[in-house]
Design an enzyme around this catalytic site. Structure first.
Site, PDB file in Angstrom:
ATOM      1  CG  HIS A 187       3.917   4.568   5.387  1.00 24.58           C
ATOM      2  ND1 HIS A 187       3.079   5.109   6.326  1.00 24.58           N
ATOM      3  CD2 HIS A 187       3.441   3.326   5.139  1.00 24.58           C
ATOM      4  CE1 HIS A 187       2.136   4.224   6.635  1.00 24.58           C
ATOM      5  NE2 HIS A 187       2.327   3.134   5.931  1.00 24.58           N
TER       6      HIS A 187
ATOM      7  CD  GLU B 174       3.419  -0.492   7.178  1.00 24.54           C
ATOM      8  OE1 GLU B 174       2.827   0.270   6.389  1.00 24.54           O
ATOM      9  OE2 GLU B 174       2.854  -1.077   8.117  1.00 24.54           O
TER      10      GLU B 174
ATOM     11  CG  HIS C 102      -0.330   0.026   2.542  1.00 27.40           C
ATOM     12  ND1 HIS C 102      -0.098  -1.121   3.246  1.00 27.40           N
ATOM     13  CD2 HIS C 102       0.129   1.026   3.328  1.00 27.40           C
ATOM     14  CE1 HIS C 102       0.458  -0.825   4.409  1.00 27.40           C
ATOM     15  NE2 HIS C 102       0.617   0.475   4.486  1.00 27.40           N
TER      16      HIS C 102
HETATM   17 CO    CO Z   1       1.127   1.378   6.291  1.00 24.82          CO
END
Ligand code: CO
Length: 134
Positions: A79, A130, A7
């Site tokens: 992020h 991440e 994502h």
């Molecule tokens: Co995230």
């Protein structure tokens, strides 16, 4: 080492307005909000055919995204999340390469119930990364 893009996260100051933008204007499937007190955020996921968009709202007094949202009142990209098969092996390799892991270096359980780690933006082209074990 990294696999699919899981994502892209966008931090916002109004989660309902952001959800409505994605649902009503962009025509996407948007989840209900979920509070993640351990991460200091409330999340909404936008499902796209090939990936997801994570909308983030600060939660609580010490939210790690509070300053980011204060500096970006209309929202901003926060992020990117890449999938890895083994988060401990990935972490150990990155640390050996000199990369910095945020926090205590131990994975936390993320928004999908899977272990996640965050990598220092200065080590990754100015972007907070991440990693999520899948
Ligand atoms: Co995230």
């Amino acid at each position: 080492m990294i696999g699919r893009l899981n994502h892209v996260a966008i931090a916002v100051s109004d989660l309902e307005a952001a959800s409505n933008t994605y649902r009503n204007i962009l025509g996407a499937n948007v989840s209900e909000p979920v509070d993640l007190p351990d991460h200091g955020v409330t999340t909404v996921f936008v499902e796209l055919p090939n990936t997801k968009i994570e909308l983030l709202l600060p939660l609580g007094e010490n939210s790690p995204i509070a300053k980011f949202v204060a500096n970006n009142p209309s929202g901003g990209m926060h992020h990117v999340c890449y999938e890895v098969e083994d988060i401990i092996a990935a972490r150990d390799k990155l640390v050996a390469e000199g990369a910095r892991i945020l926090g205590d270096g131990e994975p936390k359980i993320g928004a999908h119930g899977k272990p996640v780690l965050f990598l220092h933006p200065k080590d990754f082209c100015g972007t907070l990364v991440e990693l999520e074990e899948v």
